[in-house]
Design a protein around this motif. Sequence first.
Motif, PDB file in Angstrom:
ATOM      1  N   LYS A  20     -20.475 100.858  95.582  1.00 30.76           N
ATOM      2  CA  LYS A  20     -21.800 100.719  95.944  1.00 30.76           C
ATOM      3  C   LYS A  20     -22.233 102.178  95.357  1.00 30.76           C
ATOM      4  CE  LYS A  20     -25.474  98.724  98.378  1.00 30.76           C
ATOM      5  NZ  LYS A  20     -26.085  98.131  99.550  1.00 30.76           N
ATOM      6  N   ILE A  21     -22.073 102.142  93.972  1.00 30.78           N
ATOM      7  CA  ILE A  21     -22.468 103.362  93.322  1.00 30.78           C
ATOM      8  C   ILE A  21     -23.215 103.386  92.087  1.00 30.78           C
ATOM      9  CG2 ILE A  21     -20.429 104.978  94.253  1.00 30.78           C
ATOM     10  CD1 ILE A  21     -20.305 103.689  90.800  1.00 30.78           C
ATOM     11  N   ILE A  22     -23.701 104.540  91.631  1.00 33.01           N
ATOM     12  CA  ILE A  22     -25.056 104.484  90.689  1.00 33.01           C
ATOM     13  C   ILE A  22     -24.605 105.765  89.656  1.00 33.01           C
ATOM     14  CG2 ILE A  22     -27.346 104.853  89.771  1.00 33.01           C
ATOM     15  CD1 ILE A  22     -27.832 103.528  92.484  1.00 33.01           C
ATOM     16  N   LEU A  23     -24.686 105.456  88.382  1.00 31.25           N
ATOM     17  CA  LEU A  23     -24.563 106.391  87.422  1.00 31.25           C
ATOM     18  C   LEU A  23     -25.742 106.936  86.709  1.00 31.25           C
ATOM     19  CD1 LEU A  23     -22.961 108.339  85.616  1.00 31.25           C
ATOM     20  CD2 LEU A  23     -22.777 106.535  83.885  1.00 31.25           C
ATOM     21  N   LEU A  24     -26.489 108.156  87.075  1.00 25.39           N
ATOM     22  CA  LEU A  24     -27.635 108.504  86.615  1.00 25.39           C
ATOM     23  C   LEU A  24     -27.512 109.309  85.132  1.00 25.39           C
ATOM     24  CD1 LEU A  24     -28.715 110.208  89.973  1.00 25.39           C
ATOM     25  CD2 LEU A  24     -29.256 108.007  89.147  1.00 25.39           C
ATOM     26  N   THR A  25     -28.359 108.958  84.343  1.00 25.49           N
ATOM     27  CA  THR A  25     -28.157 109.595  83.053  1.00 25.49           C
ATOM     28  C   THR A  25     -29.905 109.710  82.443  1.00 25.49           C
ATOM     29  OG1 THR A  25     -28.443 107.338  81.795  1.00 25.49           O
ATOM     30  CG2 THR A  25     -26.258 108.051  82.580  1.00 25.49           C
ATOM     31  N   PHE A  26     -30.044 110.965  81.699  1.00 20.94           N
ATOM     32  CA  PHE A  26     -31.069 111.510  81.074  1.00 20.94           C
ATOM     33  C   PHE A  26     -31.009 111.359  79.619  1.00 20.94           C
ATOM     34  CE2 PHE A  26     -31.208 112.214  85.615  1.00 20.94           C
ATOM     35  CZ  PHE A  26     -32.459 112.001  86.024  1.00 20.94           C
ATOM     36  N   ASP A  27     -31.918 111.246  78.677  1.00 18.16           N
ATOM     37  CA  ASP A  27     -31.580 111.124  77.375  1.00 18.16           C
ATOM     38  C   ASP A  27     -32.827 112.039  76.684  1.00 18.16           C
ATOM     39  OD1 ASP A  27     -29.694 109.048  77.467  1.00 18.16           O
ATOM     40  OD2 ASP A  27     -30.524 107.640  76.156  1.00 18.16           O
ATOM     41  N   ASP A  28     -32.481 112.169  75.368  1.00 13.95           N
ATOM     42  CA  ASP A  28     -33.585 113.112  74.587  1.00 13.95           C
ATOM     43  C   ASP A  28     -33.586 114.516  75.041  1.00 13.95           C
ATOM     44  OD1 ASP A  28     -33.323 110.431  73.493  1.00 13.95           O
ATOM     45  OD2 ASP A  28     -35.541 110.090  73.997  1.00 13.95           O
ATOM     46  N   GLY A  29     -33.001 114.998  75.586  1.00  7.48           N
ATOM     47  CA  GLY A  29     -33.236 116.550  75.899  1.00  7.48           C
ATOM     48  C   GLY A  29     -32.221 117.475  75.011  1.00  7.48           C
ATOM     49  N   PRO A  30     -32.317 118.802  75.276  1.00  9.57           N
ATOM     50  CA  PRO A  30     -33.005 119.375  76.246  1.00  9.57           C
ATOM     51  C   PRO A  30     -34.457 119.998  75.692  1.00  9.57           C
ATOM     52  CG  PRO A  30     -31.628 121.009  75.179  1.00  9.57           C
ATOM     53  CD  PRO A  30     -31.528 119.546  74.598  1.00  9.57           C
ATOM     54  N   LYS A  31     -35.388 119.633  76.720  1.00  8.02           N
ATOM     55  CA  LYS A  31     -36.871 119.900  76.081  1.00  8.02           C
ATOM     56  C   LYS A  31     -37.600 121.012  76.760  1.00  8.02           C
ATOM     57  CE  LYS A  31     -37.812 114.833  75.376  1.00  8.02           C
ATOM     58  NZ  LYS A  31     -38.694 113.614  75.860  1.00  8.02           N
ATOM     59  N   ASP A  32     -37.583 121.194  78.068  1.00  6.99           N
ATOM     60  CA  ASP A  32     -38.206 122.028  78.503  1.00  6.99           C
ATOM     61  C   ASP A  32     -37.663 122.413  79.797  1.00  6.99           C
ATOM     62  OD1 ASP A  32     -40.604 123.684  79.640  1.00  6.99           O
ATOM     63  OD2 ASP A  32     -42.143 122.134  79.277  1.00  6.99           O
ATOM     64  N   ALA A  33     -37.665 123.824  80.395  1.00  3.83           N
ATOM     65  CA  ALA A  33     -37.154 124.386  81.620  1.00  3.83           C
ATOM     66  C   ALA A  33     -37.977 123.983  82.734  1.00  3.83           C
ATOM     67  CB  ALA A  33     -37.061 125.908  81.461  1.00  3.83           C
ATOM     68  N   ALA A  34     -39.394 123.862  82.356  1.00  4.21           N
ATOM     69  CA  ALA A  34     -40.492 123.596  83.490  1.00  4.21           C
ATOM     70  C   ALA A  34     -40.111 121.983  83.924  1.00  4.21           C
ATOM     71  CB  ALA A  34     -41.639 123.360  82.823  1.00  4.21           C
ATOM     72  N   MET A  35     -39.468 121.179  83.007  1.00  8.18           N
ATOM     73  CA  MET A  35     -38.724 119.879  83.670  1.00  8.18           C
ATOM     74  C   MET A  35     -37.420 119.869  84.230  1.00  8.18           C
ATOM     75  SD  MET A  35     -40.733 116.711  81.098  1.00  8.18           S
ATOM     76  CE  MET A  35     -40.011 117.842  79.632  1.00  8.18           C
TER      77      MET A  35
END
Length: 305
Positions: free
Chosen positions: A113-128
Amino acid sequence: MGKGTAALLAATFLLASCSNSSESNNAVKELNNQPTAAAIQASATPSTPDKIVISASPSPQPTAIEKSDSGSLATPNNTNKASDGTSSTEIPILYHMNKNYDIIPNEAGTNKKIILLTFDDGPKDAAMINPLMDILDKHHAKAIFFVNGYRVKEHPELLELIHSRGGIIGNHSWDHIVLKDQPYAKVKQQLEDVQKIVKKVIGEAPHFFRPPHGAGGDVGKKVAAENSLLYMTWSVGSLDWEMKEKETGKTDKLIKNVSSQLHSGSNILMHELPWTVEGLETLLTTLEGKGYSFVDPRSIELKMR
């Protein structure tokens, strides 16, 4: 007593006194010539320089063998080397990816019962990036950040930031173009140029590849395999990319979109967007409330089954 006898006795006495005085003086001289205790100590102790530099190789340390949740031992043959910019460790290989791009346990008994977290299209901004990483740290979660080469070229310091804070770097092609209809040479350049620039910036090349728009085609899979990259799209889309800046209720929509598709091994696609960062704390708390935990990408085999 006659004068002769007296004179003889006086001469004998004087001679004895002179002899005793000479021996006494010699004894004094010998005593004075003996080294003192301090001198003896100084002679016995070699001189010591102001600084002593000792150069020695440390004794080799034994290789750590960890035990996975399933009870199997993690040996050098079933571990990945993991670096987060500050340390390097061995991570047990506990999962693999199936053809639906879900994350599946290798052995019965391992948490599924696990989840893989992913984030696309960076890197954009240190503030995020910084608040996003703060939230991941709070939930003891790791994520893959699929980066575009042109963005890394513009801001290599942002890639360094993600890496130094424990983010796992993935390859998202150089220009974020649809690859499936491109010739082999073009696709090869799009992937390999990212491999090169990421390695130049953080010292290691990515191990994961996600084609832009999920459209890599056979040529994308071929080039990924040639570069020892695990090819993936996703199995749960957050649809954060469809949301608008002035739209209201984005956090609720994010949670609803993810929850409606949620299942064990979900590979969740998100983006480096302000509203995703804003809603991430609530999303992860909600997922944990449903009994899910977050898989370390480095515990995933680098080949599909």
